[in-house]
Design an enzyme around this catalytic site. Structure first.
Site, mmCIF file in Angstrom:
data_model
loop_
_atom_site.group_PDB
_atom_site.id
_atom_site.type_symbol
_atom_site.label_atom_id
_atom_site.label_comp_id
_atom_site.label_asym_id
_atom_site.label_seq_id
_atom_site.Cartn_x
_atom_site.Cartn_y
_atom_site.Cartn_z
ATOM 1 N N PRO A 235 19.438 -61.255 17.119
ATOM 2 C CA PRO A 235 18.605 -62.179 18.010
ATOM 3 C C PRO A 235 17.814 -63.259 16.893
ATOM 4 C CG PRO A 235 17.615 -59.979 17.363
ATOM 5 C CD PRO A 235 18.849 -60.001 16.825
ATOM 6 N N ASP B 149 15.490 -63.041 11.803
ATOM 7 C CA ASP B 149 16.137 -62.180 12.581
ATOM 8 C C ASP B 149 14.941 -61.334 13.413
ATOM 9 O OD1 ASP B 149 17.025 -59.666 13.796
ATOM 10 O OD2 ASP B 149 18.587 -59.358 12.080
ATOM 11 N N HIS B 150 14.787 -61.488 14.671
ATOM 12 C CA HIS B 150 13.670 -61.045 15.349
ATOM 13 C C HIS B 150 13.309 -59.691 15.260
ATOM 14 C CE1 HIS B 150 9.636 -61.781 17.050
ATOM 15 N NE2 HIS B 150 10.182 -62.822 18.039
ATOM 16 N N ARG B 151 14.612 -58.898 14.820
ATOM 17 C CA ARG B 151 14.421 -57.438 14.828
ATOM 18 C C ARG B 151 13.421 -56.882 13.645
ATOM 19 N NH1 ARG B 151 20.589 -55.944 14.747
ATOM 20 N NH2 ARG B 151 20.270 -57.773 13.381
ATOM 21 N N ILE C 189 11.785 -59.715 11.637
ATOM 22 C CA ILE C 189 10.653 -60.561 11.254
ATOM 23 C C ILE C 189 9.926 -61.017 12.595
ATOM 24 C CG2 ILE C 189 10.223 -62.966 10.252
ATOM 25 C CD1 ILE C 189 12.510 -62.199 8.458
#
Ligand code: CAO
Length: 450
Positions: free
Chosen positions: A248, A422-424, A426
């Site tokens: 993501p 990577d929004h998982r 950060i």
């Protein structure tokens, strides 16, 4: 031989239901119980099969027509030794062979009834005359719509899917009202096979439950010149595709004031004319990135299941544009190197990349990547994270913009930054802070030694 009418039988609560599939056409030979049409109500669908064997002379319905009990589906010329469906038996047979054990979206039903066309003059069928087929409520099982669940698919499609072991809930229907067709099942199977055999080739979308990739005969629209993709493009394409789909991504755009830094870089290059070292913007960026990574270690990490693996080394990959495609050589231990060494090593690696001479070890071990398009152009872009890294810094071409200093507008050399993360791993706030650190370092490079 005279033709007879094939009519919709008593189909319980199904009234004025839409025809969503026409499965036969004029000229087709049909056998007893062969499906003629599929109708669909708000809650369920069902196929209506022929009660007698023969040749379809004329279709009386088309896709989208609404039919009820008694509507004429087609005219059929009965086969010489035609037999009629025996309703009670045909129903139980269909349930055991075709219908799913439970939760079928498509209840079974009696066959279409055949009757002599009005005024046809004589009884065409001596044995097993359609007139002898029981017609009416007596042989109709009520349709249990409470058992009906999605996905929508006809019994034939369900049987086909079961034979192939396909879970229909994973197949995207492209028919009317998302109905799953035979082609959808085939497309799904092809996608699964392609993704298992060659993940890079899973580009038809079926494996992701998407509609297939459009097949276009481009030659119809003008001259074309097809050429195979280079080996590097195939490899990098597969990696980019996986990373884009699996991570993501979010990109945080920012700008750094590099007016002083660029002046410093130019003066350093003038001094080093004799030594031949060329200080590049990429070198300064690597230094600044390492300092920012030390402040924000989650950017120098990788996801491994439920763990975040923090690296204690700083190996910085940089995208290099080559005639054969994109490669990412890795500058090892960037934290332990001075600017001139970084400049020299990155130039050597970039040359090796362009000459196609990078070894696998030159491209391994990266913990963070930079993609600099500054020498080429653009304002901002969305770099794709180089898995299993969790972030990548994109850099675009610097430009002068007027900035108000409280008294007047002054020209500021501005460097566009695009940090994809990577929004998982950060959060957006951390990405903004990371860019703040970069801006502050690039704005005043003395901070890099702090
Ligand atoms: N803004 C303005 N000018 C810039 C700049 C920037 N951000 N970055 C570099 N330049 C200038 C340099 O100063 C140089 O100018 P001079 O020749 O006058 O000194 C010129 O552009 C050429 O620089 P360069 O890009 O060749 O060299 P580099 O060390 O800055 O970059 C490398 C090396 C390997 C990163 C680069 O050659 C390259 O391949 N870039 C493309 C990367 C890419 O394709 N990324 C996209 C991947 S998809 O995410």
């Amino acid at each position: 031989m005279a033709s007879v009418e094939l009519k919709v039988p008593d189909i319980g609560d199904f009234k004025e239901v839409e025809i969503i599939e026409v499965l036969v056409k004029a000229g087709d030979s049909v056998s007893v119980e062969q499906s003629l049409i599929t109708v669909e109500s708000d809650k369920a669908s069902m196929e209506i099969p022929a009660s007698i064997a023969g040749t379809i002379v004329e279709m009386k319905v088309t896709l989208g027509d609404k039919v009820s009990e008694g509507s004429v589906i087609a005219m059929i010329e009965a086969a010489a030794r035609s037999t009629t469906a025996e309703p009670a038996r045909s129903e139980s047979k269909a349930v055991s062979s075709g219908a799913p054990s439970s939760g079928s979206a498509t209840p079974q039903h009696p066959a279409a009834t055949a009757e002599l066309k009005e005024g046809s003059g004589r009884d065409p069928i001596a044995q097993g005359s359609p007139a002898s087929v029981p017609v009416g409520a007596a042989h109709v099982s009520p349709i249990d719509e409470t058992n009906v669940v999605k996905p929508h698919a006809s019994p034939a499609v369900r049987m086909f899917a079961r034979e192939l072991g396909v879970d229909l809930t994973k197949v995207r229907g492209t028919g009317p009202k998302q109905r799953i067709t035979m082609d959808d099942v085939r497309g799904y199977v092809k996608g699964v096979i392609a993704s298992t055999a060659a993940p890079a080739a899973a580009g038809d979308g079926a494996a992701l439950g998407l509609i297939p990739w459009p097949k276009v005969d481009f030659a119809k629209f003008g001259p074309i010149d097809p050429k195979p993709l280079s080996r590097i493009k195939k490899l990098s394409g597969a990696n980019l595709h996986r990373n884009w789909v699996m991570i993501p991504h979010v990109t945080n755009n920012d700008e750094a004031d590099i007016t002083d830094l660029e002046a410093f870089r130019v003066s350093l290059n003038k001094e080093s004319d004799q030594t031949g070292v060329k200080y590049t913007m990429l070198g300064f960026l690597i230094k600044a990135v390492v300092a920012a990574l030390k402040k924000h270690p989650e950017f120098n990490a990788s996801l491994d299941g439920d763990q975040l693996v923090y690296k204690q080394y700083y190996h910085i990959g940089f995208a290099a544009d080559t005639p054969n495609g994109l490669v990412v050589p890795v500058l090892k231990d960037a934290d332990k190197k001075g600017l001139s060494d970084i400049a020299r090593e990155t130039s050597e690696l970039a040359k090796k990349a362009r000459d196609g001479k990078l070894s696998p070890s030159d491209m391994q071990g990266g913990s963070f990547s930079i993609s600099s398009l500054g020498g080429i152009g653009g304002t901002h872009f969305t770099p794709i994270i180089n898995a299993p890294e969790v972030a990548i810094l994109g850099v675009s071409k610097s430009y002068y913009k007027p900035v108000w200093n409280g008294k007047e507008f002054v020209p500021q050399l501005t460097l566009p930054l695009s940090l994809s993360y990577d929004h998982r791993v950060i959060d957006g706030a951390a990405a903004a802070r990371f860019n703040n650190v970069l801006r502050s370092l690039l704005g005043d490079f003395r901070r890099a030694v702090l």
